[in-house]
Enzyme design. Structure first.
Site, PDB file in Angstrom:
ATOM      1  N   ASN A  23       0.864  -1.181   0.000  1.00  0.00           N
ATOM      2  CA  ASN A  23       0.000   0.000   0.000  1.00  0.00           C
ATOM      3  C   ASN A  23       0.900   1.231   0.000  1.00  0.00           C
ATOM      4  O   ASN A  23       1.459   1.584   1.028  1.00  0.00           O
ATOM      5  CB  ASN A  23      -0.891  -0.033   1.255  1.00  0.00           C
ATOM      6  CG  ASN A  23      -1.693   1.243   1.426  1.00  0.00           C
ATOM      7  OD1 ASN A  23      -1.833   2.030   0.494  1.00  0.00           O
ATOM      8  ND2 ASN A  23      -2.218   1.449   2.634  1.00  0.00           N
ATOM      9  N   TRP A  24       1.025   1.846  -1.162  1.00  0.00           N
ATOM     10  CA  TRP A  24       1.951   2.983  -1.279  1.00  0.00           C
ATOM     11  C   TRP A  24       1.413   4.251  -0.616  1.00  0.00           C
ATOM     12  O   TRP A  24       2.123   5.229  -0.498  1.00  0.00           O
ATOM     13  CB  TRP A  24       2.210   3.296  -2.752  1.00  0.00           C
ATOM     14  CG  TRP A  24       3.002   2.275  -3.500  1.00  0.00           C
ATOM     15  CD1 TRP A  24       3.373   1.027  -3.081  1.00  0.00           C
ATOM     16  CD2 TRP A  24       3.524   2.421  -4.819  1.00  0.00           C
ATOM     17  NE1 TRP A  24       4.101   0.398  -4.055  1.00  0.00           N
ATOM     18  CE2 TRP A  24       4.214   1.230  -5.138  1.00  0.00           C
ATOM     19  CE3 TRP A  24       3.485   3.444  -5.768  1.00  0.00           C
ATOM     20  CZ2 TRP A  24       4.847   1.038  -6.365  1.00  0.00           C
ATOM     21  CZ3 TRP A  24       4.108   3.247  -6.983  1.00  0.00           C
ATOM     22  CH2 TRP A  24       4.787   2.064  -7.278  1.00  0.00           C
ATOM     23  N   LYS A  25       0.128   4.255  -0.286  1.00  0.00           N
ATOM     24  CA  LYS A  25      -0.534   5.459   0.237  1.00  0.00           C
ATOM     25  C   LYS A  25      -0.291   6.623  -0.736  1.00  0.00           C
ATOM     26  O   LYS A  25      -0.224   6.401  -1.939  1.00  0.00           O
ATOM     27  CB  LYS A  25      -0.053   5.780   1.651  1.00  0.00           C
ATOM     28  CG  LYS A  25      -0.092   4.539   2.549  1.00  0.00           C
ATOM     29  CD  LYS A  25       0.071   4.841   3.995  1.00  0.00           C
ATOM     30  CE  LYS A  25       0.202   3.550   4.759  1.00  0.00           C
ATOM     31  NZ  LYS A  25       0.081   3.709   6.180  1.00  0.00           N
ATOM     32  N   ILE A  43       0.141   0.664  12.749  1.00  0.00           N
ATOM     33  CA  ILE A  43       0.275   1.193  11.377  1.00  0.00           C
ATOM     34  C   ILE A  43       1.141   2.443  11.368  1.00  0.00           C
ATOM     35  O   ILE A  43       0.811   3.458  11.997  1.00  0.00           O
ATOM     36  CB  ILE A  43      -1.107   1.512  10.770  1.00  0.00           C
ATOM     37  CG1 ILE A  43      -1.939   0.232  10.670  1.00  0.00           C
ATOM     38  CG2 ILE A  43      -0.955   2.144   9.392  1.00  0.00           C
ATOM     39  CD1 ILE A  43      -3.319   0.426  10.107  1.00  0.00           C
ATOM     40  N   GLY A  65       2.853  -1.005   4.301  1.00  0.00           N
ATOM     41  CA  GLY A  65       2.864   0.410   3.920  1.00  0.00           C
ATOM     42  C   GLY A  65       4.290   0.856   3.630  1.00  0.00           C
ATOM     43  O   GLY A  65       4.816   0.651   2.538  1.00  0.00           O
ATOM     44  N   GLY A  66       4.937   1.439   4.615  1.00  0.00           N
ATOM     45  CA  GLY A  66       6.274   2.037   4.452  1.00  0.00           C
ATOM     46  C   GLY A  66       7.274   1.141   3.734  1.00  0.00           C
ATOM     47  O   GLY A  66       7.978   1.591   2.822  1.00  0.00           O
TER      48      GLY A  66
HETATM   49  C1  PEP Z   1      -0.703   0.091   5.962  1.00  0.00           C
HETATM   50  O1  PEP Z   1      -0.777   1.242   5.555  1.00  0.00           O
HETATM   51  O2  PEP Z   1      -1.568  -0.713   5.638  1.00  0.00           O
HETATM   52  C2  PEP Z   1       0.425  -0.282   6.796  1.00  0.00           C
HETATM   53  C3  PEP Z   1       0.406  -1.451   7.365  1.00  0.00           C
HETATM   54  O3  PEP Z   1       1.425   0.650   6.941  1.00  0.00           O
HETATM   55  P1  PEP Z   1       2.883   0.383   7.609  1.00  0.00           P
HETATM   56  O4  PEP Z   1       3.414  -0.896   7.040  1.00  0.00           O
HETATM   57  O5  PEP Z   1       3.696   1.576   7.190  1.00  0.00           O
HETATM   58  O6  PEP Z   1       2.682   0.299   9.084  1.00  0.00           O
END
Ligand code: PEP
Length: 249
Positions: free
Chosen positions: A6-8, A168, A230-231
């Protein structure tokens, strides 16, 4: 197993294309589902790059109507037309920053399924809810409302992501046993709502501060079927994560 990134709201179009070209090469031949969920505006270019590869296209959200006066929204049909296979629905940032309710999330899940794509349904408790001992209660309520009106055939098409909100983007990852107990609870709830066979087939991903150094311990848990990242999906760490899954299957 599924690894979804999930690149956001990150990267420029040029950075996105450069990175995806690298992923296509480095992840070629990996025998499990790898999903990239870039911002909407990059989907079309990335779809071209992914053609003929083993990587799949995902979106981070969508609206539940087919078309109409919904300024700024994107319909499931538009995503489907671009070759999107998975759509993240009910991410905690959508719930908490943009006020998405369980009812809206349920409508979005149905719209995604009706368009022939797979929803990645995000659920998870906040830090306060965990501290008050409400984790299972929150997860159950979110899941029941998300799945309201879905039949067994629909369940074959869904993916669930357990993403504790406190994990998250915080660098605080759930301990493998903490995640496993919630995943097991989700699996048992699916069994209750549908049947054992359907419940076994639903991939339940963990999400929340996944990094190459904490991933293995999570992925060997019996009810964890992959990760929503995410990150660490924005750079070469994603390749490390894919290699870890590859070594497990
Ligand atoms: C997410 O956005 O779904 C997520 C799990 O982010 P991160 O891995 O950055 O905590």
């Amino acid at each position: 197993m599924i690894l979804a990134g999930n690149w956001k709201m990150n990267k420029t179009n040029e950075q996105a294309k450069f990175f995806v070209n690298k992923l296509v090469q480095d992840l070629a031949g990996m025998g499990f589902q790898i999903v990239l969920c870039p911002p909407f505006v990059f989907l079309s270019d990335i779809a071209e790059i992914l053609k003929g590869s083993n990587l799949h296209l995902g979106a981070q959200n969508c609206y539940y109507e087919k078309s109409g006066a919904f300024t700024g929204e994107i319909s499931p049909l538009m995503l489907k037309e671009l070759g999107v296979k998975y759509v993240i629905i009910g991410h905690s940032e959508r719930r908490h920053i943009f006020g998405e309710t369980d009812e809206m999330i349920n409508k979005k899940i149905k719209a995604v399924l009706n368009s022939g794509m797979k929803p990645i349904i995000c659920i998870g408790e906040t830090k306060e809810e965990r501290e008050k001992g409400l984790t299972f209660c929150v997860v159950e309520s979110q899941l029941r409302q998300a799945l309201f009106g879905l039949n067994r055939d629909d369940i074959d098409q869904i993916v669930i992501a357990y993403e504790p909100v406190w994990a998250i983007g915080t660098g605080i990852v759930a301990k493998p046993n903490q995640a496993q107990e919630v995943h097991k609870f989700i699996r048992e709830l699916l069994e209750q709502l549908y049947d054992q066979e359907s419940a076994q087939k639903v991939p339940i991903l963990y999400g929340g501060s996944i990094k190459p150094d904490n991933f293995f311990g999570l992925m060997v848990q019996p009810d964890i079927d992959g990760g929503l990242v995410g990150g660490a999906s924005l750079d070469d760490q994603f390749i490390e994560l894919a290699k870890i899954i590859s070594g497990l299957i």
